[in-house]
Write an enzyme that holds these catalytic residues in place. Structure first.
Site, mmCIF file in Angstrom:
data_model
loop_
_atom_site.group_PDB
_atom_site.id
_atom_site.type_symbol
_atom_site.label_atom_id
_atom_site.label_comp_id
_atom_site.label_asym_id
_atom_site.label_seq_id
_atom_site.Cartn_x
_atom_site.Cartn_y
_atom_site.Cartn_z
ATOM 1 C CG HIS A 74 5.424 62.885 -4.669
ATOM 2 N ND1 HIS A 74 4.975 61.694 -5.280
ATOM 3 C CD2 HIS A 74 5.589 62.789 -3.341
ATOM 4 C CE1 HIS A 74 5.100 60.794 -4.394
ATOM 5 N NE2 HIS A 74 5.289 61.475 -3.210
ATOM 6 C CB CYS A 75 0.949 62.944 -8.810
ATOM 7 S SG CYS A 75 1.449 63.937 -9.987
ATOM 8 C CB ALA A 76 2.516 59.192 -11.109
#
Length: 134
Positions: A74-76
């Site tokens: 995941h990222c933001a």
């Protein structure tokens, strides 16, 4: 068998994080690929591998974690960096011919979705800085 990333909902990951019989790095892996926006909190047990380092780190991640049943990226927002990192990991896994039954997943809505949902549950966010998210 070719490994292809799929999306996972926050509730699936929450169940793993809260399960005292499950250990990060053994039963699941969470890879947070945010870069400068990593500050302000992260999912408990996650490891930080910035997206701009994924090509360099993919082999090491595979060596260390390809035996783990599920790996989450995941990222933001999980719109660009998270999916791209999951793709790089999966393609490297496939190109190396690693035999695994591992599931590669992307946390839908990323950390922003996670913190919006679980910001009032401190056991689900480490190093949380509320002012960053207000």
């Amino acid at each position: 068998m070719s490994v292809v990333p799929t999306y996972a909902e926050a509730e699936e990951l929450r169940a793993l994080v809260e399960d005292t019989n499950k250990q990060p790095g053994v039963d699941y892996v969470i890879v947070d690929v945010r870069t400068d926006d990593y500050i302000g909190g992260h999912i408990p047990g996650s490891i930080h591998v910035p997206a701009n380092k994924m090509y360099d780190q993919a082999n090491a991640l595979i060596k260390d974690y390809s035996h783990v049943p599920t790996i989450y990226f995941h990222c933001a927002l999980s719109q660009v960096r998270g999916p791209k990192s999951a793709r790089i990991y999966s393609e490297t896994l496939n190109n190396l011919g690693v035999s695994t039954t591992q599931c590669v997943k992307i946390l839908r809505y990323g950390f922003e979705g996670w913190q919006a949902k679980y910001k009032n549950e401190p056991h689900l966010i480490e190093d949380y800085v509320k002012s960053i998210w207000e």
